[in-house]
Structure formats: structure tokens, C-alpha cells
Design an enzyme around this catalytic site. Structure first.
Site, PDB file in Angstrom:
ATOM      1  N   SER A 201      11.270  26.714  -5.530  1.00 14.72           N
ATOM      2  CA  SER A 201      10.343  25.784  -4.881  1.00 14.72           C
ATOM      3  C   SER A 201       9.282  26.557  -4.125  1.00 14.72           C
ATOM      4  CB  SER A 201      11.114  24.876  -3.919  1.00 14.72           C
ATOM      5  OG  SER A 201      10.242  24.172  -3.055  1.00 14.72           O
TER       6      SER A 201
ATOM      7  N   TYR B 141      17.482  23.583   2.725  1.00 10.99           N
ATOM      8  CA  TYR B 141      16.935  23.490   1.366  1.00 10.99           C
ATOM      9  C   TYR B 141      16.062  24.699   1.055  1.00 10.99           C
ATOM     10  CZ  TYR B 141      13.958  21.714  -2.446  1.00 10.99           C
ATOM     11  OH  TYR B 141      13.263  21.559  -3.620  1.00 10.99           O
TER      12      TYR B 141
END
Length: 290
Positions: free
Chosen positions: A182, A195
Site C-alpha cells: 500500500s 495496517y
């Protein structure tokens, strides 16, 4: 100087889902899983791919793109059975053999079983896409419980180890492993500390594994999407934030899963034969120098 971004503006109706990782069938508008202009050229003919988180979002788009290029596909997902059935329906026009396997990728025993099922039903395994993820925004570090921390790492990182370990005995020279990281791995995210930490670990996992497997001719790369319109978004953020999601990147909007899928095709196919240990960045123009 900090990178300039456009002001946030509403791009879609406010909406919220109360479960992770979210249901694509409930999203408005629905994400675009397929570019109708794209025509496959057989780049993956004869290959078999296993895709975790393959029922929706980026995973669904990758499954469709792989099928267009001639691959057979196993999609692994938690329990979003309706979304998974819809993904298989989208694969049918391409003539792909496709199976769906439901379970928790945070459990190593299930990951081993998913690989065994893929081999049993589709005959081989050439491409592994580790894509499953969940996220739980919290305002402060103190709000992240041990249970949340463990769960996020189990799904987002441990599953990559579990699936890859189970798959390695079946992969041959020319096989490919593609990991979804990401943009948060590079720029951070103050409300997604756990995350973002998993996504940073995935970058290091990718680079290290690529070196470990280079002599075997197995390529390992990653894709680091920016803001992409997937079920994880309404399942994670307040309604108003969902409405403006992605409007602050240079291109002024969130990307569609179909715009990310070509990165996976490149890395899975012969077009990426000289790429290993690399990360591609479909992120709407954010410069991350990664």
C-alpha cells in the site's frame, strides 16, 4: 516542499458498512472490476493463479484480468459468498476454469488446504497473489487493542507467509508471487498504524523473498495501490470520508480496481521477466520514492 493536493470534494454518495472487509454488492457506485476495452492476448495461457481476497475489489479485478489472459483462477475469500459467486460469473465469458475457496487466511491450516484444493481441482499452480487485507482505523495508538493488532497482522502479513510456504513446493521456474502492499507503507497513516505497519513489512518481505528465490527462477514483486474504490473503504471509514475518498490525490479521484489489475498482469506474465523485488505504484500521482 510538501506535495500539493487538491481539496477534498464529494465523489460518491456517503455510505457505511458495519463489517470487515465489506461487501462489493452493497457499494454505490459499484467498483469497476473490468475494463471493457481490454482484450487479452494469451499472456497467461496455461497458467493457474491463486488470489487471496479474490472475491471483490482489487482481487476480483485481478482475477478477471488474469482470466482474460488465459489463466485459470482460484479465488480465496473469508465468507463473502455472494461477491465470490459474482466474481466467478465475471470469469465465465473468458472460458477460465475457476473455483472459490472460503476460509480464514489468518489460519495456516486453512492456507495449506486452499493450496491443496487449487492443485487438486486445477492441476497446478504458477501465480500466487497475496492480496487479502483488513484495516481498523483508530484515532490513537492507545485505542489499538491486542486483539486488533494480532488480527490485522494475521490477515495482512501472516497469511502471506502461510500461503507462500504452502505454495512453494508447487511453483516452478518462471512462476510469480505478487504481494499487495500500500501507499501507506511509504507515507504512513496516522489512523491506520497497525495496517500501515503490515504493509511496510510486506515491502521488506517482498524484497527479501525475491532474493531468496531468484536462483530458482521464481520472481517476487509487489503492488502498492493508493486510494482505490473497494469494499474495504465503506467498511472502514465514516460516511462523509467515504464520499470524498481519493479526491485529494493529484488525479483528483480514487482509482478503480480495473486500473490496478494491469500491474498484476505485467508482474505475472513474461512482460515482467526481468523484474523481481520491485514495487509498482498505481496511486493517482502521489510521489513516494519507493
Amino acid at each position: 516542499m510538501p506535495q500539493k493536493t487538491s481539496p477534498k470534494r464529494a465523489l460518491r454518495p456517503p455510505q457505511r458498512q458495519r463489517r470487515q472487509p465489506g461487501l462489493e454488492a452493497r457499494m454505490r457506485p459499484r467498483p469497476q472490476a473490468e475494463d471493457p476495452r481490454a482484450r487479452g492476448t494469451g499472456k497467461l495461457r496455461g497458467k493457474v493463479a491463486l488470489i487471496t481476497g479474490g472475491d471483490s475489489g482489487i482481487g476480483r479485478a485481478v482475477a478477471v484480468a488474469f482470466a482474460k489472459e488465459g489463466a485459470d483462477v482460484a479465488i480465496v475469500y473469508r465468507n463473502e459468498h455472494g461477491d465470490a459467486r459474482e466474481t466467478l460469473r465475471l470469469l465465465e465469458p473468458n472460458g477460465a476454469r475457476a473455483i472459490r475457496i472460503a476460509g480464514d487466511v489468518g489460519r495456516e491450516a486453512f492456507c495449506r488446504a486452499a493450496v491443496r484444493s487449487t492443485i487438486r481441482q486445477l492441476g497446478r499452480l504458477d501465480i500466487v497473489v497475496n492480496n487479502a487485507a483488513e484495516q481498523h482505523p483508530q484515532r490513537h495508538l492507545q485505542d489499538i487493542t491486542v486483539a486488533q493488532l494480532v488480527r490485522t497482522f494475521q490477515t495482512n502479513l501472516f497469511s502471506f507467509f502461510y500461503v507462500t510456504k504452502a505454495a512453494l513446493r508447487h511453483l516452478r521456474r518462471g512462476s510469480a508471487i505478487i504481494n499487495t502492499t500500500s501507499v501507506t507503507a511509504y507515507r504512513g497513516s496516522p489512523q491506520l498504524l497497525d495496517y500501515a505497519a503490515t504493509k511496510g513489512a510486506i515491502v521488506s518481505f517482498t524484497r527479501s523473498l525475491s532474493q531468496a528465490l531468484a536462483a530458482r527462477g521464481i520472481r517476487v514483486n509487489a503492488v502498492a495501490p493508493g486510494p482505490i474504490w473497494t469494499p474495504l473503504i465503506p467498511a472502514s471509514f465514516p460516511r462523509r470520508r467515504v464520499a470524498t475518498f481519493g479526491s485529494d490525490v493529484p488525479l483528483g479521484r480514487a482509482g478503480e480496481p480495473a486500473e490496478v489489475a494491469p500491474c498484476y498482469v505485467l508482474l505475472a506474465s513474461g512482460d515482467g521477466s526481468y523484474m523481481t523485488g520491485q514495487v509498482l505504484h498505481p496511486n493517482g500521482g502521489e510521489i513516494v520514492n519507493g
